[in-house]
Design a protein around this motif. Structure first.
Motif, PDB file in Angstrom:
ATOM      1  N   VAL A 227      25.100 -62.106  27.087  1.00  0.00           N
ATOM      2  CA  VAL A 227      25.742 -63.230  26.399  1.00  0.00           C
ATOM      3  C   VAL A 227      25.252 -63.277  24.958  1.00  0.00           C
TER       4      VAL A 227
ATOM      5  N   LYS B 179      30.033 -61.758  27.264  1.00  0.00           N
ATOM      6  CA  LYS B 179      30.630 -63.037  26.908  1.00  0.00           C
ATOM      7  C   LYS B 179      30.057 -63.464  25.564  1.00  0.00           C
TER       8      LYS B 179
ATOM      9  N   VAL C 126      33.888 -57.623  23.288  1.00  0.00           N
ATOM     10  CA  VAL C 126      33.538 -58.680  24.239  1.00  0.00           C
ATOM     11  C   VAL C 126      34.379 -58.465  25.486  1.00  0.00           C
TER      12      VAL C 126
ATOM     13  N   PHE D  35      34.643 -60.415  28.263  1.00  0.00           N
ATOM     14  CA  PHE D  35      35.287 -61.610  28.798  1.00  0.00           C
ATOM     15  C   PHE D  35      35.375 -62.696  27.719  1.00  0.00           C
TER      16      PHE D  35
ATOM     17  N   ILE E 150      36.159 -66.449  28.737  1.00  0.00           N
ATOM     18  CA  ILE E 150      35.209 -67.299  29.459  1.00  0.00           C
ATOM     19  C   ILE E 150      34.360 -68.090  28.472  1.00  0.00           C
ATOM     20  N   LYS E 151      34.419 -69.402  28.598  1.00  0.00           N
ATOM     21  CA  LYS E 151      33.634 -70.293  27.736  1.00  0.00           C
ATOM     22  C   LYS E 151      32.502 -70.973  28.505  1.00  0.00           C
TER      23      LYS E 151
ATOM     24  N   VAL F 217      28.100 -68.333  33.177  1.00  0.00           N
ATOM     25  CA  VAL F 217      28.522 -67.285  34.106  1.00  0.00           C
ATOM     26  C   VAL F 217      27.431 -67.037  35.139  1.00  0.00           C
TER      27      VAL F 217
END
Length: 132
Positions: A86, A111, A117, A119, A122-123, A126
């Motif tokens: 991340v 992310k 990136v 994904f 996705i905010k 995870v």
């Protein structure tokens, strides 16, 4: 929280158009499983750069990311992909990039923000398949 499986990550890796990469560097500790998958997918050498900023609950441990182990690699002329799980604030990625200054480096995060990136949609937090 969004759960991702190894299969979902592998499927996403197949559709990302990465450039030719010689070396994948995983930002340890969180980025090592992700970097391992990316290195395998790209058939590239895997190295680990040990940095730390956040604890297991995602709270900052330090004022800024700390390099826990200095890298002493000969990477001149290599095409490098720096990988973390991340990258939201970008602080850890920036600290790692500072260690690789002057080299041919692209970034990848599962992310968040990076050159690649997996994904971007996705905010939320995870649940990675490699975390208990």
């Amino acid at each position: 929280m969004v759960s991702l499986s190894f299969k979902e990550i592998t499927e996403r890796l197949k559709i990302i158009e990465f450039p030719k990469i010689d070396v994948v560097i995983g930002i340890g500790t969180g980025g090592v499983p992700a970097a391992t998958m990316v290195a395998y997918h790209l058939d590239a050498e895997l190295l680990v750069m040990t940095l730390n900023y956040r604890d297991d609950e995602n709270n900052p441990r330090y004022n800024e990311p700390k390099v826990l182990e200095k890298a002493n690699w000969d990477l001149e002329g290599k095409r490098i992909l720096l990988v973390d799980d991340v990258s939201v604030s970008g602080k850890t990625m920036e600290a790692a990039l500072e260690q690789l200054k002057g080299l041919n480096v692209k970034t990848c995060a599962m992310k968040g923000r990076a050159n690649y990136v997996l994904f971007p949609e996705i905010k939320d937090c995870v649940k990675w398949p490699w975390k208990p």
